[in-house]
Design a protein around this motif. Structure first.
Motif, PDB file in Angstrom:
ATOM      1  N   ALA A 112       0.843  -1.199   0.000  1.00  0.00           N
ATOM      2  CA  ALA A 112       0.000   0.000   0.000  1.00  0.00           C
ATOM      3  C   ALA A 112       0.873   1.242   0.000  1.00  0.00           C
ATOM      4  CB  ALA A 112      -0.923  -0.016   1.212  1.00  0.00           C
ATOM      5  N   GLY A 113       1.650   1.400  -1.070  1.00  0.00           N
ATOM      6  CA  GLY A 113       2.554   2.533  -1.175  1.00  0.00           C
ATOM      7  C   GLY A 113       2.466   3.189  -2.529  1.00  0.00           C
ATOM      8  N   ARG A 114       2.926   4.409  -2.594  1.00  0.00           N
ATOM      9  CA  ARG A 114       2.939   5.191  -3.825  1.00  0.00           C
ATOM     10  C   ARG A 114       4.380   5.535  -4.177  1.00  0.00           C
ATOM     11  NH1 ARG A 114       0.476  11.273  -4.373  1.00  0.00           N
ATOM     12  NH2 ARG A 114       0.753  11.541  -6.631  1.00  0.00           N
ATOM     13  N   SER A 115       4.689   5.559  -5.457  1.00  0.00           N
ATOM     14  CA  SER A 115       6.036   5.865  -5.909  1.00  0.00           C
ATOM     15  C   SER A 115       6.506   7.212  -5.357  1.00  0.00           C
ATOM     16  CB  SER A 115       6.071   5.897  -7.437  1.00  0.00           C
ATOM     17  OG  SER A 115       7.189   6.606  -7.921  1.00  0.00           O
ATOM     18  N   LEU A 116       7.696   7.222  -4.768  1.00  0.00           N
ATOM     19  CA  LEU A 116       8.275   8.471  -4.271  1.00  0.00           C
ATOM     20  C   LEU A 116       8.471   9.460  -5.419  1.00  0.00           C
ATOM     21  CD1 LEU A 116       9.476  10.044  -1.890  1.00  0.00           C
ATOM     22  CD2 LEU A 116      11.646   8.875  -2.302  1.00  0.00           C
ATOM     23  N   GLU A 117       8.803   8.966  -6.589  1.00  0.00           N
ATOM     24  CA  GLU A 117       8.961   9.838  -7.752  1.00  0.00           C
ATOM     25  C   GLU A 117       7.663  10.574  -8.063  1.00  0.00           C
ATOM     26  OE1 GLU A 117      11.134   9.274 -11.960  1.00  0.00           O
ATOM     27  OE2 GLU A 117       9.490   7.881 -11.613  1.00  0.00           O
ATOM     28  N   LEU A 211      19.095   2.565  -7.088  1.00  0.00           N
ATOM     29  CA  LEU A 211      18.217   3.297  -6.178  1.00  0.00           C
ATOM     30  C   LEU A 211      17.946   4.706  -6.697  1.00  0.00           C
ATOM     31  CD1 LEU A 211      16.755   2.673  -3.515  1.00  0.00           C
ATOM     32  CD2 LEU A 211      18.493   4.039  -2.377  1.00  0.00           C
ATOM     33  N   HIS A 212      16.689   4.987  -6.940  1.00  0.00           N
ATOM     34  CA  HIS A 212      16.231   6.319  -7.334  1.00  0.00           C
ATOM     35  C   HIS A 212      14.793   6.461  -6.857  1.00  0.00           C
ATOM     36  CE1 HIS A 212      13.926   4.515 -10.649  1.00  0.00           C
ATOM     37  NE2 HIS A 212      15.003   3.810 -10.935  1.00  0.00           N
ATOM     38  N   PRO A 213      14.225   7.667  -6.880  1.00  0.00           N
ATOM     39  CA  PRO A 213      12.876   7.844  -6.318  1.00  0.00           C
ATOM     40  C   PRO A 213      11.799   6.961  -6.942  1.00  0.00           C
ATOM     41  CG  PRO A 213      13.955   9.964  -6.497  1.00  0.00           C
ATOM     42  CD  PRO A 213      14.852   8.972  -7.187  1.00  0.00           C
ATOM     43  N   GLY A 214      11.987   6.528  -8.190  1.00  0.00           N
ATOM     44  CA  GLY A 214      11.008   5.644  -8.809  1.00  0.00           C
ATOM     45  C   GLY A 214      11.009   4.243  -8.249  1.00  0.00           C
ATOM     46  N   ASN A 215      12.059   3.871  -7.541  1.00  0.00           N
ATOM     47  CA  ASN A 215      12.172   2.526  -6.972  1.00  0.00           C
ATOM     48  C   ASN A 215      11.939   2.499  -5.465  1.00  0.00           C
ATOM     49  OD1 ASN A 215      12.542   1.125  -9.321  1.00  0.00           O
ATOM     50  ND2 ASN A 215      14.781   1.136  -9.231  1.00  0.00           N
ATOM     51  N   ILE A 216      11.329   3.551  -4.935  1.00  0.00           N
ATOM     52  CA  ILE A 216      10.963   3.605  -3.520  1.00  0.00           C
ATOM     53  C   ILE A 216       9.465   3.898  -3.436  1.00  0.00           C
ATOM     54  CG2 ILE A 216      11.306   4.771  -1.305  1.00  0.00           C
ATOM     55  CD1 ILE A 216      14.129   5.481  -2.245  1.00  0.00           C
ATOM     56  N   LEU A 217       8.757   3.123  -2.640  1.00  0.00           N
ATOM     57  CA  LEU A 217       7.325   3.316  -2.428  1.00  0.00           C
ATOM     58  C   LEU A 217       7.097   3.795  -1.004  1.00  0.00           C
ATOM     59  CD1 LEU A 217       6.023   0.004  -4.063  1.00  0.00           C
ATOM     60  CD2 LEU A 217       6.430   2.218  -5.164  1.00  0.00           C
ATOM     61  N   ILE A 218       6.219   4.776  -0.853  1.00  0.00           N
ATOM     62  CA  ILE A 218       5.951   5.392   0.445  1.00  0.00           C
ATOM     63  C   ILE A 218       4.503   5.114   0.832  1.00  0.00           C
ATOM     64  CG2 ILE A 218       5.815   7.564   1.717  1.00  0.00           C
ATOM     65  CD1 ILE A 218       8.668   6.719   1.017  1.00  0.00           C
ATOM     66  N   GLY A 219       4.319   4.642   2.081  1.00  0.00           N
ATOM     67  CA  GLY A 219       2.979   4.354   2.581  1.00  0.00           C
ATOM     68  C   GLY A 219       2.599   5.247   3.744  1.00  0.00           C
ATOM     69  N   GLU A 220       1.597   4.823   4.496  1.00  0.00           N
ATOM     70  CA  GLU A 220       1.130   5.589   5.647  1.00  0.00           C
ATOM     71  C   GLU A 220       2.155   5.536   6.781  1.00  0.00           C
ATOM     72  OE1 GLU A 220      -1.566   7.447   5.881  1.00  0.00           O
ATOM     73  OE2 GLU A 220      -2.163   6.990   3.810  1.00  0.00           O
ATOM     74  N   GLY A 221       2.148   6.563   7.611  1.00  0.00           N
ATOM     75  CA  GLY A 221       3.083   6.601   8.740  1.00  0.00           C
ATOM     76  C   GLY A 221       4.517   6.617   8.238  1.00  0.00           C
ATOM     77  N   ARG A 222       5.325   5.685   8.747  1.00  0.00           N
ATOM     78  CA  ARG A 222       6.724   5.609   8.319  1.00  0.00           C
ATOM     79  C   ARG A 222       6.956   4.445   7.362  1.00  0.00           C
ATOM     80  NH1 ARG A 222       7.455  10.300   8.823  1.00  0.00           N
ATOM     81  NH2 ARG A 222       9.606   9.906   8.187  1.00  0.00           N
ATOM     82  N   ALA A 245      21.107  10.279  -4.418  1.00  0.00           N
ATOM     83  CA  ALA A 245      21.296  11.728  -4.341  1.00  0.00           C
ATOM     84  C   ALA A 245      21.401  12.346  -5.730  1.00  0.00           C
ATOM     85  CB  ALA A 245      22.552  12.038  -3.521  1.00  0.00           C
ATOM     86  N   LEU A 246      22.131  11.692  -6.632  1.00  0.00           N
ATOM     87  CA  LEU A 246      22.294  12.256  -7.973  1.00  0.00           C
ATOM     88  C   LEU A 246      20.979  12.231  -8.742  1.00  0.00           C
ATOM     89  CD1 LEU A 246      24.147  13.443 -10.137  1.00  0.00           C
ATOM     90  CD2 LEU A 246      24.699  11.101 -10.847  1.00  0.00           C
ATOM     91  N   SER A 247      20.234  11.133  -8.650  1.00  0.00           N
ATOM     92  CA  SER A 247      18.957  11.070  -9.361  1.00  0.00           C
ATOM     93  C   SER A 247      18.013  12.172  -8.867  1.00  0.00           C
ATOM     94  CB  SER A 247      18.312   9.692  -9.189  1.00  0.00           C
ATOM     95  OG  SER A 247      17.979   9.437  -7.835  1.00  0.00           O
ATOM     96  N   PHE A 248      18.056  12.457  -7.567  1.00  0.00           N
ATOM     97  CA  PHE A 248      17.243  13.537  -7.017  1.00  0.00           C
ATOM     98  C   PHE A 248      17.710  14.891  -7.533  1.00  0.00           C
ATOM     99  CE2 PHE A 248      16.569  16.800  -3.769  1.00  0.00           C
ATOM    100  CZ  PHE A 248      15.189  16.748  -3.626  1.00  0.00           C
ATOM    101  N   ALA A 249      19.008  15.128  -7.511  1.00  0.00           N
ATOM    102  CA  ALA A 249      19.541  16.421  -7.948  1.00  0.00           C
ATOM    103  C   ALA A 249      19.202  16.695  -9.412  1.00  0.00           C
ATOM    104  CB  ALA A 249      21.055  16.454  -7.746  1.00  0.00           C
ATOM    105  N   LEU A 250      19.269  15.674 -10.241  1.00  0.00           N
ATOM    106  CA  LEU A 250      19.020  15.864 -11.666  1.00  0.00           C
ATOM    107  C   LEU A 250      17.552  16.144 -11.966  1.00  0.00           C
ATOM    108  CD1 LEU A 250      21.267  13.007 -13.098  1.00  0.00           C
ATOM    109  CD2 LEU A 250      21.727  15.457 -13.179  1.00  0.00           C
ATOM    110  N   ARG A 251      16.652  15.537 -11.226  1.00  0.00           N
ATOM    111  CA  ARG A 251      15.223  15.660 -11.523  1.00  0.00           C
ATOM    112  C   ARG A 251      14.528  16.736 -10.710  1.00  0.00           C
ATOM    113  NH1 ARG A 251      11.837  11.627 -13.055  1.00  0.00           N
ATOM    114  NH2 ARG A 251      10.281  13.295 -12.816  1.00  0.00           N
TER     115      ARG A 251
END
Length: 328
Positions: A112-117, A211-222, A245-251
């Motif tokens: 039950a998570g949504r893409s961080l990207e 590892l980049h924001p598209g490969n992290i899913l965020i759910g409720e709480g922590r 860090a680089l993928s974040f800086a670029l996008r």
């Protein structure tokens, strides 16, 4: 893309669903797949794969299958790495429910998570963006602490030798890269920084590998999960940190906020450190590894049209600001 009739599915999605009977049997499921949704579909030479979301027996599931490239050991290794990460972190990766051994098909739980990207794309200003960046750093810190290995002395000899060969091939015209003079300048900077970093103590842990924001899913709480691991291996922790860090800086760092002499603005560095527990850009080892990450991305940019041009422009802008005088 929600599909009511599976006959309307694109080719690779139908091919993925052909694995359903065996996957369902192995997972102990009896119901037919319902509410099939195509999340990813690639169907061109060398890349033929699909990722589907569906429901069966009241469970939310992910079915992923790949026909090309045919690398069953790699496919299974990625699943093994995700399973190991989930165990180590107490649930920080989706569970693999079933797989077709050597068949490049698997059934996973749908968390039950949504893409961080996606969340970053919808962020409401820099403060919200930093909060999200910190959430990804929290997952990474948790994963790296759970899989920590003994620290070692940083030995970049193999990386430096590999880049020497790359530079020679670029200069000889045997390895085409975009903007070769600038690529060579960045590679020269990497060699100098890596040589200075040799011998520094560096932490190690298991790797995510992409590892980049598209490969992290965020759910409720922590709650947070990572997906799409590469096969497990022990690496310098700074390698996954550099990729994230680089993928974040670029996008997601606006050009007018890109610092002179740094890869991330100071508020973003602090946000990462609070989430992860370490400063991602501290010390010569970190600098060498983010330079290496930038060079890997540069090599993957195949053309100057469309997204390739945009990615190259962003990479040159960020690297040029982080390394003043690099292009002169």
């Amino acid at each position: 893309m929600m599909i009511a009739d599976t006959q309307d599915l694109p080719a690779q999605a139908r091919a993925a669903l052909a694995h359903w009977p065996e996957l369902a049997r192995r997972a102990g499921l009896r119901g037919a797949p319902a509410a099939v949704q195509v999340l990813i579909h690639r169907d061109q030479p060398g890349t033929r794969r699909a990722v589907l979301a569906l429901r069966a027996d009241g469970q939310a599931l992910i079915l992923k299958a790949a026909a090309e490239p045919w690398q069953p050991d790699h496919f299974d290794g990625c699943l093994d790495a995700m399973t190991a990460a989930g165990v180590a972190t107490g649930g920080g990766a989706p569970r693999v429910l079933a797989r077709v051994a050597g068949g490049q098909a698997a059934l996973l739980e749908r968390v039950a998570g949504r893409s961080l990207e996606q969340m970053m794309e919808a962020a409401e200003g820099p403060q919200d963006m930093r909060r999200l960046f910190r959430r990804g750093a929290e997952w990474l810190g948790r994963f790296q602490r759970a899989t920590a290995a003994a620290p070692v002395a940083f030995d970049p000899a193999g990386m430096i030798a590999r880049h020497e060969r790359l530079r020679a091939a670029v200069r000889a015209g045997e390895l085409p890269v975009e903007e070769p003079a600038r690529f060579l300048a960045l590679s020269d900077r990497f060699g100098a920084v890596a040589a200075r970093a040799a011998g520094h103590e560096v932490a190690q842990s298991a790797a995510h590998g992409d590892l980049h924001p598209g490969n992290i899913l965020i759910g409720e709480g922590r709650a947070a999960w990572a997906i799409d691991f590469n096969p497990s291996r022990v690496i310098w922790t700074g390698q996954d940190i550099a990729d994230y860090a680089l993928s974040f800086a670029l996008r997601f760092v606006a050009p007018n906020r890109q610092p002179e002499g740094g890869w991330l603005p100071e508020p973003e560095r602090r946000a990462f450190a609070r989430g992860h527990g370490a400063d991602p850009m501290a010390g010569p080892v970190a600098e060498a590894l983010i330079l290496a990450a930038a060079l890997r991305r540069w090599q993957r940019i195949a053309g100057r049209e469309g997204t390739g041009a945009e990615r190259l422009e962003a990479l040159m802008r960020v690297a040029g600001r982080a390394c003043p005088g690099l292009w002169t």
